[in-house]
Design a protein around this motif. Structure first.
Motif, PDB file in Angstrom:
ATOM      1  N   HIS A 226       0.651  -0.851   0.576  1.00 49.23           N
ATOM      2  CA  HIS A 226       0.032   0.161   0.273  1.00 49.23           C
ATOM      3  C   HIS A 226       1.029   1.107   0.107  1.00 49.23           C
ATOM      4  O   HIS A 226       2.246   1.434   0.544  1.00 49.23           O
ATOM      5  CB  HIS A 226      -0.701   0.454   0.971  1.00 49.23           C
ATOM      6  N   ILE A 227      -0.165   2.797  -0.447  1.00 51.37           N
ATOM      7  CA  ILE A 227       1.116   3.551  -0.238  1.00 51.37           C
ATOM      8  C   ILE A 227       0.397   4.960  -0.371  1.00 51.37           C
ATOM      9  O   ILE A 227      -1.496   4.493  -0.095  1.00 51.37           O
ATOM     10  CB  ILE A 227       1.633   4.674  -1.592  1.00 51.37           C
ATOM     11  N   GLU A 228       0.171   5.505   0.623  1.00 49.03           N
ATOM     12  CA  GLU A 228      -0.972   6.803   1.223  1.00 49.03           C
ATOM     13  C   GLU A 228      -1.109   7.427  -0.307  1.00 49.03           C
ATOM     14  O   GLU A 228      -0.458   8.376  -0.194  1.00 49.03           O
ATOM     15  CB  GLU A 228      -0.341   7.571   2.421  1.00 49.03           C
ATOM     16  N   LEU A 229      -1.806   8.033  -0.148  1.00 46.82           N
ATOM     17  CA  LEU A 229      -2.614   8.979  -1.208  1.00 46.82           C
ATOM     18  C   LEU A 229      -2.676  10.208  -0.533  1.00 46.82           C
ATOM     19  O   LEU A 229      -2.541  11.256  -1.291  1.00 46.82           O
ATOM     20  CB  LEU A 229      -4.128   8.318  -1.515  1.00 46.82           C
ATOM     21  N   ALA A 230      -3.320  10.378   0.435  1.00 42.66           N
ATOM     22  CA  ALA A 230      -3.758  11.558   1.211  1.00 42.66           C
ATOM     23  C   ALA A 230      -4.400  11.927   2.493  1.00 42.66           C
ATOM     24  O   ALA A 230      -4.715  10.436   2.986  1.00 42.66           O
ATOM     25  CB  ALA A 230      -4.064  12.837   0.148  1.00 42.66           C
ATOM     26  N   ARG A 231      -3.933  12.355   2.999  1.00 45.30           N
ATOM     27  CA  ARG A 231      -4.201  12.735   4.309  1.00 45.30           C
ATOM     28  C   ARG A 231      -4.891  14.088   4.472  1.00 45.30           C
ATOM     29  O   ARG A 231      -4.597  15.513   3.907  1.00 45.30           O
ATOM     30  CB  ARG A 231      -3.391  13.081   5.557  1.00 45.30           C
ATOM     31  N   VAL A 232      -6.250  14.349   4.404  1.00 42.38           N
ATOM     32  CA  VAL A 232      -7.462  15.539   3.876  1.00 42.38           C
ATOM     33  C   VAL A 232      -7.863  15.586   4.534  1.00 42.38           C
ATOM     34  O   VAL A 232      -8.960  15.004   6.330  1.00 42.38           O
ATOM     35  CB  VAL A 232      -8.222  15.004   2.864  1.00 42.38           C
ATOM     36  N   PRO A 233      -7.943  17.175   5.634  1.00 42.57           N
ATOM     37  CA  PRO A 233      -8.790  17.964   6.157  1.00 42.57           C
ATOM     38  C   PRO A 233     -10.491  17.160   6.392  1.00 42.57           C
ATOM     39  O   PRO A 233     -11.169  17.399   5.007  1.00 42.57           O
ATOM     40  CB  PRO A 233      -8.415  19.732   5.601  1.00 42.57           C
ATOM     41  N   ILE A 234     -11.281  17.312   7.508  1.00 36.63           N
ATOM     42  CA  ILE A 234     -12.422  16.610   7.058  1.00 36.63           C
ATOM     43  C   ILE A 234     -13.339  18.280   7.471  1.00 36.63           C
ATOM     44  O   ILE A 234     -12.467  19.251   8.295  1.00 36.63           O
ATOM     45  CB  ILE A 234     -12.955  16.111   8.103  1.00 36.63           C
ATOM     46  N   VAL A 235     -14.222  18.810   6.622  1.00 32.94           N
ATOM     47  CA  VAL A 235     -14.643  20.169   7.500  1.00 32.94           C
ATOM     48  C   VAL A 235     -16.231  20.272   7.163  1.00 32.94           C
ATOM     49  O   VAL A 235     -16.766  19.300   7.052  1.00 32.94           O
ATOM     50  CB  VAL A 235     -14.130  20.696   6.356  1.00 32.94           C
ATOM     51  N   ALA A 236     -16.690  20.924   8.152  1.00 37.23           N
ATOM     52  CA  ALA A 236     -17.751  21.054   7.796  1.00 37.23           C
ATOM     53  C   ALA A 236     -18.711  22.069   6.758  1.00 37.23           C
ATOM     54  O   ALA A 236     -17.961  22.971   6.482  1.00 37.23           O
ATOM     55  CB  ALA A 236     -18.580  21.659   8.702  1.00 37.23           C
ATOM     56  N   VAL A 237     -19.616  21.371   6.161  1.00 40.72           N
ATOM     57  CA  VAL A 237     -19.832  22.121   4.653  1.00 40.72           C
ATOM     58  C   VAL A 237     -21.434  22.074   4.415  1.00 40.72           C
ATOM     59  O   VAL A 237     -22.198  21.333   5.249  1.00 40.72           O
ATOM     60  CB  VAL A 237     -19.326  21.445   3.423  1.00 40.72           C
ATOM     61  N   ALA A 238     -22.324  23.297   3.948  1.00 43.95           N
ATOM     62  CA  ALA A 238     -23.438  23.793   3.953  1.00 43.95           C
ATOM     63  C   ALA A 238     -23.972  24.575   2.700  1.00 43.95           C
ATOM     64  O   ALA A 238     -22.797  25.351   2.388  1.00 43.95           O
ATOM     65  CB  ALA A 238     -23.932  24.203   5.059  1.00 43.95           C
ATOM     66  N   ASN A 239     -25.160  23.748   2.261  1.00 48.26           N
ATOM     67  CA  ASN A 239     -25.645  24.871   1.064  1.00 48.26           C
ATOM     68  C   ASN A 239     -25.555  26.318   1.481  1.00 48.26           C
ATOM     69  O   ASN A 239     -25.961  26.680   2.565  1.00 48.26           O
ATOM     70  CB  ASN A 239     -27.026  24.691   1.037  1.00 48.26           C
ATOM     71  N   PRO A 240     -25.973  27.321   1.063  1.00 48.22           N
ATOM     72  CA  PRO A 240     -25.452  28.599   1.149  1.00 48.22           C
ATOM     73  C   PRO A 240     -26.896  29.372   1.106  1.00 48.22           C
ATOM     74  O   PRO A 240     -26.859  30.268   2.164  1.00 48.22           O
ATOM     75  CB  PRO A 240     -24.477  29.074  -0.405  1.00 48.22           C
ATOM     76  N   ASP A 241     -27.706  28.953   0.762  1.00 47.24           N
ATOM     77  CA  ASP A 241     -29.362  29.196   0.520  1.00 47.24           C
ATOM     78  C   ASP A 241     -29.632  28.939   2.206  1.00 47.24           C
ATOM     79  O   ASP A 241     -29.944  29.431   3.078  1.00 47.24           O
ATOM     80  CB  ASP A 241     -29.807  28.903   0.299  1.00 47.24           C
ATOM     81  N   TYR A 242     -29.220  27.719   3.282  1.00 47.46           N
ATOM     82  CA  TYR A 242     -29.501  27.155   4.332  1.00 47.46           C
ATOM     83  C   TYR A 242     -28.343  28.249   5.143  1.00 47.46           C
ATOM     84  O   TYR A 242     -29.482  28.306   6.098  1.00 47.46           O
ATOM     85  CB  TYR A 242     -28.727  25.872   4.745  1.00 47.46           C
TER      86      TYR A 242
END
Length: 322
Positions: free
Chosen positions: A175-191
């Motif tokens: 195996h190889i590591e592809l990425a460590r990605v940040p976890i973020v909170a997301v929402a629809n702009p209208d919401y």
């Protein structure tokens, strides 16, 4: 140990073979030293395994196993026969593997996480196909890890959490590591426009949070942002990350997503990263994307080309260049 002769029915000719399923059952019982363990390994009922053993004994006219209070024991004839059967099955496996390798020069089977398959891979894999139009790619989105031993796939792309039980890689896998990605909170702009403002992570507790199969992801994300006490989470459980992301896209609440899965929606403005640029919203990663393949197939030309392309494409995506 005395051997009893089992009366054969219509003895086979010299070149005949007993039923292959009976041979597989006998091999599994001999290797695993038990009918129930063999049944579990082959995904069969133990009564089916016992029936296969009786079929093989009837076919050969020889007792191959003895049942004792401690389990099953191979007779002397059973031991000798299993040595030869095991060698033959190994030869069959090797021949099949060689055939698969010869036939897989232009076919690539990929298993990967459903969210990654839907929101990232399916939108970009065409770029790899254009590099070689003869390549045939099959992508299976699944949360289940494949059985590489039975060649269920060539490649597995797995998101491995850094919390909870450690991830154990199977034997003979690379195996190889592809990425460590940040976890973020997301929402629809209208919401967000119609909801209470969010200036710090704790403000999210007043919003409708979208969950997968449990509350763990949000608990870990909030804890990483200094919110430990008095957390009484509610909100719908949608079981998989690509469903929570889709719900956020349609204004149902706030979801957690990583920058790979949400990249296109964030770039287009369909989703907004909550707290972006605020000091109180620190980047947080709770897992790693891994590229996994069999060790003996690791440097197969097509797998090697795809691995290099994928790692480069992910790096460009995270940098905002693709």
């Amino acid at each position: 140990m005395l051997e009893r002769k089992v009366k054969g029915v219509n003895p086979p000719s010299r070149k005949s073979l007993p039923p292959f399923e009976a041979l597989r059952a006998f091999d599994a019982v001999a290797r695993l030293k038990g009918v129930r363990r063999a049944a579990q390994s082959l995904g069969r009922d133990h009564a089916v395994i016992s029936r296969h053993l009786r079929t093989l004994e009837t076919w050969t006219g020889t007792t191959l196993i003895e049942r004792t209070s401690a389990g099953v024991v191979l007779t002397e004839a059973g031991i000798r026969y299993h040595e030869q059967v095991a060698m033959a099955l190994d030869l069959l496996a090797d021949a099949t593997m060689e055939l698969i390798r010869r036939g897989s020069e232009h076919r690539l089977h990929i298993w990967c996480m459903p969210g990654f398959a839907l929101h990232w891979m399916s939108r970009r894999v065409g770029a790899f196909e254009r590099l070689d139009p003869t390549v045939q790619i099959e992508i299976r989105p699944t949360d289940r890890s494949p059985d590489f031993g039975s060649h269920e796939t060539d490649i597995d792309i797995r998101f491995v959490p850094t919390y909870g039980s450690p991830f154990v890689l199977g034997p003979k896998l690379h195996h190889i590591e592809l990425a460590r990605v940040p976890i973020v909170a997301v929402a629809n702009p209208d919401y967000l426009a119609a909801s209470a403002p969010i200036e710090k992570p704790g403000d999210l507790l007043r919003h409708r949070l979208l969950h997968e199969d449990n509350f763990d992801s949000w608990v870990n994300w909030l804890s990483a942002h200094g919110i430990y006490d008095d957390i009484d989470l509610t909100g719908p459980k949608l079981w998989q990350g690509h469903l929570t992301l889709d719900a956020a896209l349609h204004g149902r609440g706030v979801a957690l997503a990583n920058h790979l899965v949400a990249a296109d929606d964030l770039a287009s403005g369909r989703l907004v990263e909550i707290g972006k640029g605020l000091d109180s919203f620190q980047p947080y990663s709770d897992g790693i994307y891994l590229f996994i393949a069999r060790g003996d197939r690791w440097d197969a030309p097509l797998i090697r080309r795809y691995r290099r392309w994928l790692k480069d494409a992910i790096a460009k995506s995270l940098s905002g260049k693709a």
